[in-house]
Scaffold this motif. Structure first.
Motif, PDB file in Angstrom:
ATOM      1  N   LYS A  85       0.824  -1.199   0.000  1.00  0.00           N
ATOM      2  CA  LYS A  85       0.000   0.000   0.000  1.00  0.00           C
ATOM      3  C   LYS A  85       0.869   1.264   0.000  1.00  0.00           C
ATOM      4  O   LYS A  85       0.520   2.274  -0.597  1.00  0.00           O
ATOM      5  N   GLN A  86       2.021   1.189   0.690  1.00  0.00           N
ATOM      6  CA  GLN A  86       2.921   2.342   0.684  1.00  0.00           C
ATOM      7  C   GLN A  86       3.490   2.582  -0.706  1.00  0.00           C
ATOM      8  O   GLN A  86       3.628   3.720  -1.143  1.00  0.00           O
ATOM      9  N   ARG A  87       3.824   1.473  -1.408  1.00  0.00           N
ATOM     10  CA  ARG A  87       4.401   1.619  -2.743  1.00  0.00           C
ATOM     11  C   ARG A  87       3.411   2.272  -3.688  1.00  0.00           C
ATOM     12  O   ARG A  87       3.764   3.045  -4.561  1.00  0.00           O
TER      13      ARG A  87
ATOM     14  N   LYS B  86       5.761   5.741  -9.683  1.00  0.00           N
ATOM     15  CA  LYS B  86       5.610   6.718 -10.771  1.00  0.00           C
ATOM     16  C   LYS B  86       5.515   6.028 -12.124  1.00  0.00           C
ATOM     17  O   LYS B  86       5.411   6.674 -13.164  1.00  0.00           O
ATOM     18  N   ASP B  87       5.630   4.693 -12.082  1.00  0.00           N
ATOM     19  CA  ASP B  87       5.729   3.946 -13.331  1.00  0.00           C
ATOM     20  C   ASP B  87       4.343   3.729 -13.924  1.00  0.00           C
ATOM     21  O   ASP B  87       3.862   2.606 -14.013  1.00  0.00           O
TER      22      ASP B  87
ATOM     23  N   LYS C 124      12.107 -10.950  -0.023  1.00  0.00           N
ATOM     24  CA  LYS C 124      11.173 -10.844   1.096  1.00  0.00           C
ATOM     25  C   LYS C 124      10.337  -9.579   0.911  1.00  0.00           C
ATOM     26  O   LYS C 124      10.314  -8.971  -0.153  1.00  0.00           O
ATOM     27  N   ALA C 125       9.658  -9.183   1.977  1.00  0.00           N
ATOM     28  CA  ALA C 125       8.903  -7.934   1.925  1.00  0.00           C
ATOM     29  C   ALA C 125       9.876  -6.786   1.639  1.00  0.00           C
ATOM     30  O   ALA C 125      10.981  -6.753   2.191  1.00  0.00           O
ATOM     31  N   PRO C 126       9.522  -5.849   0.774  1.00  0.00           N
ATOM     32  CA  PRO C 126      10.443  -4.770   0.400  1.00  0.00           C
ATOM     33  C   PRO C 126      10.808  -3.872   1.572  1.00  0.00           C
ATOM     34  O   PRO C 126      10.003  -3.637   2.474  1.00  0.00           O
TER      35      PRO C 126
ATOM     36  N   LEU D 277      10.967   0.452  -1.381  1.00  0.00           N
ATOM     37  CA  LEU D 277       9.635   1.032  -1.571  1.00  0.00           C
ATOM     38  C   LEU D 277       9.688   2.425  -2.188  1.00  0.00           C
ATOM     39  O   LEU D 277       8.700   2.900  -2.747  1.00  0.00           O
ATOM     40  N   SER D 278      10.835   3.063  -2.076  1.00  0.00           N
ATOM     41  CA  SER D 278      10.962   4.414  -2.640  1.00  0.00           C
ATOM     42  C   SER D 278      11.212   4.387  -4.143  1.00  0.00           C
ATOM     43  O   SER D 278      11.332   5.440  -4.765  1.00  0.00           O
TER      44      SER D 278
END
Length: 346
Positions: free
Chosen positions: A16-18, A23-24, A167-169, A174-175
């Motif tokens: 959800k944060q990503r 921007k892609d 694993k989880a990013p 995420l940035s």
């Protein structure tokens, strides 16, 4: 170390944060996703024609042995066609040896040719050859990604392998767009790279858990195809394997972990929750296999209920692809006879 349960919780949160950062942008397609999968809880559905023959006890597939079709032809997902995982028997052994003992023996015999091919691949890179291999492993929990690393990749010289378990990013990952962290872990020329999970998590768990809007997921399929095409154009042979395990077989493997205290570290309570959305994951895999099996980077569905077959099949797929690359030892840039004379003279 952090448990898998924390990774999955982080994946939901980080997805959800990503969504806020990505921007892609890719124009969302209006076409609806393909029909829902038909996988039932048993994971034991009607067998596909090829696998029906391959799974017949006590007999070798007609495609096995001298003059056989390459295994990749048996297991490859045809580009643009959606496989029905509910009809593919996860305990089948298409093209494989006659049983566990024969399978283990056949896998062991592949060690020498694989070692030779790997050495030639690395040697060629010292002369500027940019070719390399990327094995992508995807599958439900307990499908055998870790077992593949142990039993298949263990046949290679580890110094020529680059292994990454995603694993989880992290906050840094995420940035960036979702493919950024994948690009950081690609094999270098002459290497064999192995991904335990991959960029496909962003169209699997992201779809099932609705971490991002459906149109964003649809856009990612196209991004993945362009990314993998660029890899192929740059000399990367991409071998994508979906380890197809049955619902009941997964239950049995999870129970084995519970019954053995030495395996409790591998058990994740979150796996039970994931089983509650098994049909949604099967559908997500079917859509990903349909949309991202391309000529440049095809998908292969490997039945994974029988561990010995899984190991033999993946080892065989790697051998077939390495033989196609056909790496050659580079010629020396020195005068062999002159060097011999000098050595003998000393």
């Amino acid at each position: 170390m952090a448990g898998k349960q924390n990774d999955k919780r982080k994946a939901v949160k980080s997805g959800k944060q990503r969504e806020k950062r990505e921007k892609d942008a890719e124009p969302a397609k209006d076409a609806k996703d393909a029909k829902p999968g038909k996988t039932g809880k048993s994971g034991k559905r009607e067998k596909a024609p090829e696998q029906e023959k391959a799974a017949e006890p006590g007999k070798r597939s007609k495609d096995d042995g001298a003059g056989a079709r390459p295994l990749r032809e048996l297991l490859r997902v045809t580009p643009g066609e959606r496989p029905d995982l509910g009809r593919l028997d996860p305990s089948a052994t298409p093209g494989g040896p006659t049983g566990k003992a024969a399978g283990a023996a056949a896998t062991a015999l592949l060690a020498q040719p694989l070692g030779s091919l790997q050495e030639r691949l690395y040697a060629a890179s010292t002369a500027g050859d940019r070719r390399r291999v990327l094995l992508v492993l995807q599958g439900m929990d307990t499908s055998g990604k870790g077992g593949t690393l142990k039993h298949v990749i263990g046949l290679f010289n580890p110094s020529g392998c680059r292994i990454k378990a995603f694993k989880a990013p992290t906050a840094e990952e995420l940035s960036h767009p979702f493919l950024w962290r994948i690009k950081q872990e690609l094999p270098r020329p002459g290497e064999i790279g192995i991904f335990d999970r991959s960029h496909y998590e962003d169209v699997l768990i992201a779809r099932v858990r609705e971490l991002v809007p459906r149109n964003r997921v649809r856009a990612r399929y196209a991004q993945i195809n362009r990314f993998e095409k660029a890899l192929a154009d740059d000399g990367v042979t991409v071998v994508k394997v979906f380890l197809h395990i049955g619902y009941e077989e997964q239950r049995a493997r999870l129970l084995e972990r519970l019954d053995n205290p030495d395996k409790h570290w591998k058990f994740n309570v979150g796996d039970i929750e994931e089983r509650s959305v098994w049909p949604a994951y099967q559908e997500a895999y079917e859509v990903a296999l349909e949309r991202c099996s391309t000529d440049a980077a095809p998908w292969y569905v490997v039945p994974a209920d029988r561990k010995w077959y899984r190991n033999w099949a993946i080892t065989t797929l790697l051998r077939e692809h390495l033989e196609d690359i056909d790496p050659r030892y580079p010629k020396g840039d020195f005068d062999v006879e002159e060097c011999r004379r000098r050595l003998l003279a000393g």
